[in-house]
Design a protein around this motif. Structure first.
Motif, PDB file in Angstrom:
ATOM      1  N   LEU A 210       0.821  -1.215   0.000  1.00 44.79           N
ATOM      2  CA  LEU A 210       0.000   0.000   0.000  1.00 44.79           C
ATOM      3  C   LEU A 210       0.854   1.263   0.000  1.00 44.79           C
ATOM      4  CD1 LEU A 210      -2.778   1.433   0.305  1.00 44.79           C
ATOM      5  CD2 LEU A 210      -2.515   1.176   2.784  1.00 44.79           C
ATOM      6  N   HIS A 211       1.954   1.247   0.728  1.00 49.18           N
ATOM      7  CA  HIS A 211       2.794   2.442   0.846  1.00 49.18           C
ATOM      8  C   HIS A 211       3.330   2.905  -0.513  1.00 49.18           C
ATOM      9  CE1 HIS A 211       3.696   1.113   5.271  1.00 49.18           C
ATOM     10  NE2 HIS A 211       2.457   1.531   5.092  1.00 49.18           N
ATOM     11  N   SER A 212       3.624   1.972  -1.395  1.00 48.24           N
ATOM     12  CA  SER A 212       4.143   2.344  -2.712  1.00 48.24           C
ATOM     13  C   SER A 212       3.057   2.979  -3.574  1.00 48.24           C
ATOM     14  CB  SER A 212       4.734   1.123  -3.431  1.00 48.24           C
ATOM     15  OG  SER A 212       3.718   0.224  -3.857  1.00 48.24           O
ATOM     16  N   TYR A 213       1.807   2.605  -3.351  1.00 47.31           N
ATOM     17  CA  TYR A 213       0.705   3.196  -4.100  1.00 47.31           C
ATOM     18  C   TYR A 213       0.476   4.648  -3.682  1.00 47.31           C
ATOM     19  CZ  TYR A 213      -1.097  -0.937  -6.530  1.00 47.31           C
ATOM     20  OH  TYR A 213      -1.251  -2.003  -7.385  1.00 47.31           O
ATOM     21  N   ASN A 214       0.563   4.899  -2.366  1.00 47.97           N
ATOM     22  CA  ASN A 214       0.221   6.226  -1.852  1.00 47.97           C
ATOM     23  C   ASN A 214       1.433   7.116  -1.597  1.00 47.97           C
ATOM     24  OD1 ASN A 214      -2.358   5.249  -1.934  1.00 47.97           O
ATOM     25  ND2 ASN A 214      -2.683   5.216   0.267  1.00 47.97           N
ATOM     26  N   GLY A 215       2.617   6.539  -1.637  1.00 51.71           N
ATOM     27  CA  GLY A 215       3.807   7.353  -1.441  1.00 51.71           C
ATOM     28  C   GLY A 215       4.035   7.797  -0.014  1.00 51.71           C
ATOM     29  N   ASP A 216       3.388   7.144   0.945  1.00 51.81           N
ATOM     30  CA  ASP A 216       3.626   7.450   2.356  1.00 51.81           C
ATOM     31  C   ASP A 216       3.311   6.225   3.201  1.00 51.81           C
ATOM     32  OD1 ASP A 216       0.820   7.315   3.059  1.00 51.81           O
ATOM     33  OD2 ASP A 216       0.557   9.363   2.355  1.00 51.81           O
ATOM     34  N   GLU A 217       3.557   6.324   4.492  1.00 54.82           N
ATOM     35  CA  GLU A 217       3.326   5.202   5.400  1.00 54.82           C
ATOM     36  C   GLU A 217       2.247   5.533   6.420  1.00 54.82           C
ATOM     37  OE1 GLU A 217       7.060   4.033   7.102  1.00 54.82           O
ATOM     38  OE2 GLU A 217       8.022   3.702   5.149  1.00 54.82           O
ATOM     39  N   SER A 218       1.340   6.413   6.041  1.00 51.49           N
ATOM     40  CA  SER A 218       0.301   6.866   6.977  1.00 51.49           C
ATOM     41  C   SER A 218      -0.769   5.810   7.230  1.00 51.49           C
ATOM     42  CB  SER A 218      -0.372   8.120   6.430  1.00 51.49           C
ATOM     43  OG  SER A 218      -1.114   7.825   5.244  1.00 51.49           O
ATOM     44  N   ASN A 219      -0.941   4.887   6.281  1.00 58.84           N
ATOM     45  CA  ASN A 219      -2.020   3.889   6.350  1.00 58.84           C
ATOM     46  C   ASN A 219      -3.397   4.551   6.436  1.00 58.84           C
ATOM     47  OD1 ASN A 219      -0.271   1.651   6.261  1.00 58.84           O
ATOM     48  ND2 ASN A 219       0.075   1.752   8.465  1.00 58.84           N
ATOM     49  N   GLU A 220      -3.498   5.723   5.819  1.00 58.85           N
ATOM     50  CA  GLU A 220      -4.776   6.430   5.775  1.00 58.85           C
ATOM     51  C   GLU A 220      -5.451   6.224   4.421  1.00 58.85           C
ATOM     52  OE1 GLU A 220      -4.084  10.230   8.758  1.00 58.85           O
ATOM     53  OE2 GLU A 220      -3.641  10.465   6.620  1.00 58.85           O
ATOM     54  N   LEU A 221      -6.757   6.052   4.445  1.00 60.95           N
ATOM     55  CA  LEU A 221      -7.543   5.893   3.235  1.00 60.95           C
ATOM     56  C   LEU A 221      -8.812   6.729   3.344  1.00 60.95           C
ATOM     57  CD1 LEU A 221      -7.352   2.034   2.575  1.00 60.95           C
ATOM     58  CD2 LEU A 221      -6.165   3.845   1.317  1.00 60.95           C
ATOM     59  N   PRO A 222      -9.403   7.079   2.201  1.00 54.66           N
ATOM     60  CA  PRO A 222     -10.678   7.792   2.246  1.00 54.66           C
ATOM     61  C   PRO A 222     -11.845   6.811   2.235  1.00 54.66           C
ATOM     62  CG  PRO A 222      -9.893   7.704  -0.003  1.00 54.66           C
ATOM     63  CD  PRO A 222      -8.854   7.006   0.834  1.00 54.66           C
ATOM     64  N   LEU A 223     -12.961   7.243   2.799  1.00 56.96           N
ATOM     65  CA  LEU A 223     -14.197   6.496   2.593  1.00 56.96           C
ATOM     66  C   LEU A 223     -14.505   6.486   1.105  1.00 56.96           C
ATOM     67  CD1 LEU A 223     -16.508   8.141   5.313  1.00 56.96           C
ATOM     68  CD2 LEU A 223     -15.357   5.934   5.496  1.00 56.96           C
TER      69      LEU A 223
END
Length: 260
Positions: A210-223
């Motif tokens: 997931l981190h490579s998709y979003n470019g960060d390690e926040s583990n945050e996603l939108p509804l």
């Protein structure tokens, strides 16, 4: 066994499952290109509501995954529902915050400029790795002429990096704007961001990075939220659900547009 031990076992099960190639790989939670083409063909042939298509995917997932993983994902959904996010997110009658984001072509797009042309359908998807999102995007593309007939434009926001959102757009031949909301900056203004439960985040990270998709390690996603915003920038329709497996029905979106 504590929760961390259970999560470790789930990760091992997921990784082992990813290494096994069989005739049922089109049922995995993350699809390769060949599997996506097969599913896209199924969707084109299917009739009925978007939820009827999503229901097929939900059923396939339950049949193909260990019960422990399904239970963990259900717990994650419950955690989101109990977080209070649905009450805090912007809703009908609220003013939609303006924003500028980069689309899949590298162009800057501003919400207020789009609203000068007519109402805007604003929808979020988690990423190209999410099969429910892919089904939804494909269905929205099929209904795009209906949205245009109602005078509206469609904007899809994702926390994916621009290269990833471009890949998603090309894979599905999307003709609407796909905007990269890196860091969920805009999603946070709308109040639709949550943090994944650690155990779910660990499974996602091990399963498809997931981190490579979003470019960060926040583990945050939108509804998987959807809004209809009128020309004055006021939200007239809102779909908010803690369950990422459920999405706004295009017919409900069109019904809201017809009332403007």
């Amino acid at each position: 066994m504590n929760r961390n031990g259970i999560a470790a076992i789930l990760v091992i099960l997921l990784m082992a499952g990813c290494q096994v190639k069989n005739k049922n790989t089109n049922k995995s939670e993350t699809m390769d290109k060949k599997e996506q083409v097969m599913n896209d063909n199924d969707h084109q042939a299917a009739s009925g509501t978007l939820d009827s298509l999503l229901a097929i995917r939900r059923s396939e997932f339950v049949k193909s995954k260990p019960k422990a993983i399904a239970d963990l994902y259900d717990e994650g959904i419950t955690t989101v529902a109990n977080s209070g996010i649905l009450e805090k997110a912007l809703n009908i009658g609220d003013k939609a915050p303006d924003f500028s984001l980069i689309n899949q072509k590298g162009e800057t797009l501003t919400l207020s400029d789009e609203l000068k042309k007519g109402p805007v359908i604003l929808t979020w998807y988690r990423g190209g790795w999410c099969p429910y999102c892919n089904i939804n995007l494909h269905h929205l593309q099929e209904r795009l002429p209906d949205f245009h007939k109602a005078g509206a434009s469609l904007l899809a926001l994702t926390p994916e990096l621009p290269d990833k959102s471009l890949s998603t757009s090309e894979k599905h031949n999307l003709e609407f704007e796909v905007l990269s909301d890196v860091g969920n900056t805009v999603a946070k203004e709308y109040g639709v961001v949550f943090q994944l439960m650690k155990e779910v985040a660990d499974v996602y990270q091990k399963g498809f990075d997931l981190h490579s998709y979003n470019g960060d390690e926040s583990n945050e996603l939108p509804l998987a939220a959807t809004y209809v915003i009128d020309k004055n920038g006021i939200i007239q329709y809102a779909f908010l659900d803690a369950d990422y497996r459920k999405r706004a029905e295009p017919d409900a979106i069109i019904s809201a547009l017809e009332k403007l």
